[in-house]
Write an enzyme that holds these catalytic residues in place. Sequence first.
Site, mmCIF file in Angstrom:
data_model
loop_
_atom_site.group_PDB
_atom_site.id
_atom_site.type_symbol
_atom_site.label_atom_id
_atom_site.label_comp_id
_atom_site.label_asym_id
_atom_site.label_seq_id
_atom_site.Cartn_x
_atom_site.Cartn_y
_atom_site.Cartn_z
ATOM 1 N N HIS A 1 12.788 1.778 -3.603
ATOM 2 C CA HIS A 1 11.780 1.470 -4.619
ATOM 3 C C HIS A 1 10.470 2.168 -4.234
ATOM 4 O O HIS A 1 10.038 2.090 -3.084
ATOM 5 C CB HIS A 1 11.592 -0.043 -4.687
ATOM 6 C CG HIS A 1 10.435 -0.458 -5.527
ATOM 7 N ND1 HIS A 1 10.212 0.075 -6.775
ATOM 8 C CD2 HIS A 1 9.427 -1.338 -5.307
ATOM 9 C CE1 HIS A 1 9.117 -0.464 -7.281
ATOM 10 N NE2 HIS A 1 8.621 -1.314 -6.403
ATOM 11 N N ASN B 1 4.176 3.163 -8.921
ATOM 12 C CA ASN B 1 5.175 2.084 -8.921
ATOM 13 C C ASN B 1 5.580 1.776 -10.368
ATOM 14 O O ASN B 1 4.769 1.266 -11.143
ATOM 15 C CB ASN B 1 4.557 0.855 -8.250
ATOM 16 C CG ASN B 1 5.509 -0.308 -8.150
ATOM 17 O OD1 ASN B 1 6.558 -0.336 -8.790
ATOM 18 N ND2 ASN B 1 5.141 -1.292 -7.355
ATOM 19 N N CYS C 1 10.812 -5.608 -9.465
ATOM 20 C CA CYS C 1 11.124 -4.249 -8.967
ATOM 21 C C CYS C 1 12.555 -4.132 -8.462
ATOM 22 O O CYS C 1 13.075 -3.020 -8.324
ATOM 23 C CB CYS C 1 10.153 -3.842 -7.881
ATOM 24 S SG CYS C 1 8.440 -4.010 -8.398
#
Length: 336
Positions: A263, A293, A123
């Site tokens: 994020h 996500n 990520c």
Amino acid sequence: MENPGIQEETLHLCRIAGTGSYVPERVVTNADFEKIVDTSDAWIVERTGIRERRFAAENEFTSDMATAAARKAIKNAGITVEDIDMIIVTTVSPDNIFPSTAARVQNNLGAVNAIGFDLEAACAGLIYGIEVGKRFIATGFKNILVIGAEKLSGMMDMQDRNTCILFGDGAGAVILQRANQNTGRILATELGLDGSRAEMLQVPAGGSRLRPTYEVLDARKQYMAMRGKETFRYAVTYMVDCARKVFEKANCLVEKLTLAIPHQANLRIIQAAAERLGLRDDQVFLNVAKYGNTSSASVGIALDEAVTSGRIHRGDIVLLVAFGSGFSWGAVLLEW
Ligand code: UT7
């Protein structure tokens, strides 16, 4: 970090000249998950803030989404595909183990003057990609395309309610160029890695560690597995820590921040980190409710949405910050 041969001032003469993003058409809601695992819209919204996510079509690949985001970034930067001299694709869900997804993107775009490679930092991928690209800009590269792109829907165990509700597909791209006195620039960057926590969030099989035998596939080891609670705790700690470090390095007060682009893993992670940093709600960009996500695509999609919706203007101070598997994390502080 030592930079032999490159002056620190030159290293920071880099800016984001254009952004682009792409999300697939298909919307998958929490209600859709209620039909396949023991979950509820209420639980997902309360524990994660996610309401829906996008899933790519069967014949739509990571490189296709990366290419779509890249085309927009190239247009927004006012350059042509021939101007691109490097393509960095950050992904945990490449089209193939090899060749690189960057090679596919180069071909899709017709970016014949570009070299390229994939970079994997989960990520935190786009943040790592920007840092690597920034260093190549310092050595003379002119237009570096950095793309975070993911097709996570193919890596999720649709029988595991702990993970399948969290992730989505998409791509976000930036063009890096040399900065000058008439442009914004990167003020500071910070990267981190703690490989002792590698088992906490991983795809156990498919690499050299665990071959995809029938037994392994039956045990569903080809899918993502996560220890959610621990991951949550480290995510908050490290995002706060590296955000503080970039403000310190840039000698900039947190109060000067226009917008943080964190994020988008979980609304509660973002809120906990924002609270520790002392940020107001209007200083934090959120789109986790729409996309879930999207790993390395997340910061790029959010940045592009912030730019195109008029949340960021020339001279604003912008923070990009991310955390993911590895554990790996990083932050970029920019004057836009
Ligand atoms: O992108 C990189 C990093 N990734 C992240 O940052 C994700 C970090 N972790 C998280 O976001 C959260 O830990 C989760 C959203 C994954 C889970 O939230 P939580 O508040 O930590 O819940 P939990 O794992 O402690 O589970 C609480 C309960 C459990 O039931 P019991 O054992 O208390 O009976 C779970 O089985 O919630 C249950 N549960 C669910 N219930 C309904 C777990 N997933 C679900 C679900 N629907 N989808």
